[in-house]
Design a protein around this motif. Structure first.
Motif, PDB file in Angstrom:
ATOM      1  N   ASN A  60      32.660  52.684  20.351  1.00 54.41           N
ATOM      2  CA  ASN A  60      32.676  51.298  21.932  1.00 54.41           C
ATOM      3  C   ASN A  60      34.055  51.261  20.817  1.00 54.41           C
ATOM      4  OD1 ASN A  60      32.662  50.355  20.142  1.00 54.41           O
ATOM      5  ND2 ASN A  60      31.276  48.551  20.368  1.00 54.41           N
ATOM      6  N   VAL A  61      35.047  51.929  21.006  1.00 57.46           N
ATOM      7  CA  VAL A  61      36.081  51.311  20.360  1.00 57.46           C
ATOM      8  C   VAL A  61      37.054  51.913  22.149  1.00 57.46           C
ATOM      9  CG1 VAL A  61      38.431  51.893  19.166  1.00 57.46           C
ATOM     10  CG2 VAL A  61      36.154  52.214  17.953  1.00 57.46           C
ATOM     11  N   VAL A  62      37.983  51.173  22.674  1.00 57.34           N
ATOM     12  CA  VAL A  62      38.741  51.279  23.965  1.00 57.34           C
ATOM     13  C   VAL A  62      39.981  51.057  22.763  1.00 57.34           C
ATOM     14  CG1 VAL A  62      39.514  50.778  26.186  1.00 57.34           C
ATOM     15  CG2 VAL A  62      37.160  50.851  25.606  1.00 57.34           C
ATOM     16  N   GLN A  63      41.207  51.764  23.421  1.00 56.96           N
ATOM     17  CA  GLN A  63      42.622  51.504  22.828  1.00 56.96           C
ATOM     18  C   GLN A  63      43.164  51.846  24.110  1.00 56.96           C
ATOM     19  OE1 GLN A  63      43.074  53.500  19.202  1.00 56.96           O
ATOM     20  NE2 GLN A  63      42.809  52.604  18.592  1.00 56.96           N
ATOM     21  N   SER A  64      44.721  50.955  24.239  1.00 59.95           N
ATOM     22  CA  SER A  64      45.334  50.777  25.446  1.00 59.95           C
ATOM     23  C   SER A  64      46.795  51.679  24.667  1.00 59.95           C
ATOM     24  CB  SER A  64      46.116  49.506  25.426  1.00 59.95           C
ATOM     25  OG  SER A  64      47.096  49.677  26.525  1.00 59.95           O
ATOM     26  N   TYR A  65      47.392  51.990  25.118  1.00 59.09           N
ATOM     27  CA  TYR A  65      49.058  53.431  24.650  1.00 59.09           C
ATOM     28  C   TYR A  65      49.586  52.335  25.587  1.00 59.09           C
ATOM     29  CZ  TYR A  65      52.357  55.981  23.571  1.00 59.09           C
ATOM     30  OH  TYR A  65      53.989  56.656  23.187  1.00 59.09           O
ATOM     31  N   ASN A  66      50.928  52.301  24.964  1.00 58.72           N
ATOM     32  CA  ASN A  66      52.132  51.919  25.523  1.00 58.72           C
ATOM     33  C   ASN A  66      53.361  52.346  24.996  1.00 58.72           C
ATOM     34  OD1 ASN A  66      55.155  50.869  26.120  1.00 58.72           O
ATOM     35  ND2 ASN A  66      54.142  48.903  25.799  1.00 58.72           N
ATOM     36  N   PRO A  67      53.579  53.683  26.402  1.00 60.04           N
ATOM     37  CA  PRO A  67      54.449  54.949  26.184  1.00 60.04           C
ATOM     38  C   PRO A  67      55.645  53.937  25.818  1.00 60.04           C
ATOM     39  CG  PRO A  67      54.035  54.572  28.182  1.00 60.04           C
ATOM     40  CD  PRO A  67      53.336  53.796  27.762  1.00 60.04           C
ATOM     41  N   ALA A  68      56.198  52.874  26.164  1.00 62.78           N
ATOM     42  CA  ALA A  68      57.727  52.219  26.236  1.00 62.78           C
ATOM     43  C   ALA A  68      57.661  51.664  24.718  1.00 62.78           C
ATOM     44  CB  ALA A  68      58.213  51.601  26.979  1.00 62.78           C
ATOM     45  N   ALA A  69      56.863  51.587  23.420  1.00 62.98           N
ATOM     46  CA  ALA A  69      57.168  50.509  22.539  1.00 62.98           C
ATOM     47  C   ALA A  69      56.210  51.780  21.432  1.00 62.98           C
ATOM     48  CB  ALA A  69      56.090  49.490  22.155  1.00 62.98           C
ATOM     49  N   THR A 129      53.082  52.314  20.695  1.00 64.05           N
ATOM     50  CA  THR A 129      51.908  52.119  20.030  1.00 64.05           C
ATOM     51  C   THR A 129      50.758  52.071  20.735  1.00 64.05           C
ATOM     52  OG1 THR A 129      52.198  49.695  21.256  1.00 64.05           O
ATOM     53  CG2 THR A 129      54.069  50.440  18.564  1.00 64.05           C
ATOM     54  N   TRP A 130      49.949  52.368  20.334  1.00 63.23           N
ATOM     55  CA  TRP A 130      48.426  51.743  20.215  1.00 63.23           C
ATOM     56  C   TRP A 130      47.917  50.396  20.391  1.00 63.23           C
ATOM     57  CZ3 TRP A 130      45.336  55.274  23.875  1.00 63.23           C
ATOM     58  CH2 TRP A 130      45.830  56.878  23.626  1.00 63.23           C
ATOM     59  N   THR A 131      47.091  50.143  21.167  1.00 61.84           N
ATOM     60  CA  THR A 131      46.621  48.440  20.615  1.00 61.84           C
ATOM     61  C   THR A 131      44.880  48.555  20.993  1.00 61.84           C
ATOM     62  OG1 THR A 131      48.897  47.815  21.362  1.00 61.84           O
ATOM     63  CG2 THR A 131      46.647  46.104  21.250  1.00 61.84           C
ATOM     64  N   PRO A 132      43.755  48.115  20.199  1.00 57.04           N
ATOM     65  CA  PRO A 132      42.938  48.056  20.352  1.00 57.04           C
ATOM     66  C   PRO A 132      42.513  47.045  21.477  1.00 57.04           C
ATOM     67  CG  PRO A 132      43.565  47.647  18.176  1.00 57.04           C
ATOM     68  CD  PRO A 132      44.567  47.555  18.954  1.00 57.04           C
ATOM     69  N   VAL A 133      42.132  46.754  23.077  1.00 55.24           N
ATOM     70  CA  VAL A 133      41.608  46.248  23.710  1.00 55.24           C
ATOM     71  C   VAL A 133      39.760  46.156  23.508  1.00 55.24           C
ATOM     72  CG1 VAL A 133      43.474  46.916  25.307  1.00 55.24           C
ATOM     73  CG2 VAL A 133      41.267  48.223  25.366  1.00 55.24           C
ATOM     74  N   ALA A 134      39.071  45.099  24.769  1.00 57.53           N
ATOM     75  CA  ALA A 134      37.119  44.645  24.586  1.00 57.53           C
ATOM     76  C   ALA A 134      36.750  46.422  24.768  1.00 57.53           C
ATOM     77  CB  ALA A 134      36.913  44.372  25.727  1.00 57.53           C
ATOM     78  N   SER A 135      35.903  46.366  23.736  1.00 64.72           N
ATOM     79  CA  SER A 135      35.767  47.343  23.062  1.00 64.72           C
ATOM     80  C   SER A 135      34.000  47.505  24.344  1.00 64.72           C
ATOM     81  CB  SER A 135      34.048  46.938  21.809  1.00 64.72           C
ATOM     82  OG  SER A 135      34.608  46.993  20.998  1.00 64.72           O
ATOM     83  N   LEU A 136      34.119  48.826  24.321  1.00 66.84           N
ATOM     84  CA  LEU A 136      32.451  49.222  25.644  1.00 66.84           C
ATOM     85  C   LEU A 136      31.685  48.387  25.177  1.00 66.84           C
ATOM     86  CD1 LEU A 136      32.941  52.714  25.475  1.00 66.84           C
ATOM     87  CD2 LEU A 136      33.033  51.564  27.434  1.00 66.84           C
TER      88      LEU A 136
END
Length: 134
Positions: free
Chosen positions: A13-22, A24-31
């Motif tokens: 249920n892991v969800v991650q957001s990628y920020n191309p400017a930084a 970096t991958w950041t965890p967000v609210a799980s499925l």
């Protein structure tokens, strides 16, 4: 860009957001429902929410085919349960496109997939602004 669910020795249920400017991958609210092999697309958020949401349709949890549909709103970092598809399936395609004539707005379409014993030739649509199935 978002990485949503998948398989890591079991469905996740892991969800991650990628920020191309930084870079970096950041965890967000799980499925709410761990799953793999689901359809994913993005379009207008459901009523009461603003912006663009990510929609997850169907998939597989352990050995159970899913009909559930959920949307993720990056602005509020919350998941919303939506009406399920009529046909549970996995390995399907999902796309957001204009709804049929007379409906208006964008719909989330679930196309094809498999039901565990056969390949499906079904097409179903959800109209997020109205929460109605077509």
């Amino acid at each position: 860009m978002y990485a949503v669910g998948g398989f890591d020795s079991t469905q996740t249920n892991v969800v991650q957001s990628y920020n191309p400017a930084a870079n970096t991958w950041t965890p967000v609210a799980s499925l709410p429902t761990p799953r793999s092999n689901m359809g994913t697309t993005a379009t207008t958020c459901p009523p009461g929410q603003s912006g663009t949401c990510i929609y997850i349709v169907g998939g597989l949890y352990v050995t159970h085919l899913l009909a559930s549909v959920q949307s993720y709103n990056p602005a509020s970092n919350i998941w919303t349960d939506l009406p399920p598809m009529p046909t549970p399936r996995w390995q399907l395609g999902a796309v957001a496109m204009p709804c049929p004539t007379g409906v208006g707005g964008n719909c989330v379409y679930a196309s094809g997939g498999a039901d565990g014993s056969d390949v499906l030739a079904t097409l179903e649509a959800l109209d997020p602004p109205e929460h109605t199935k077509h």
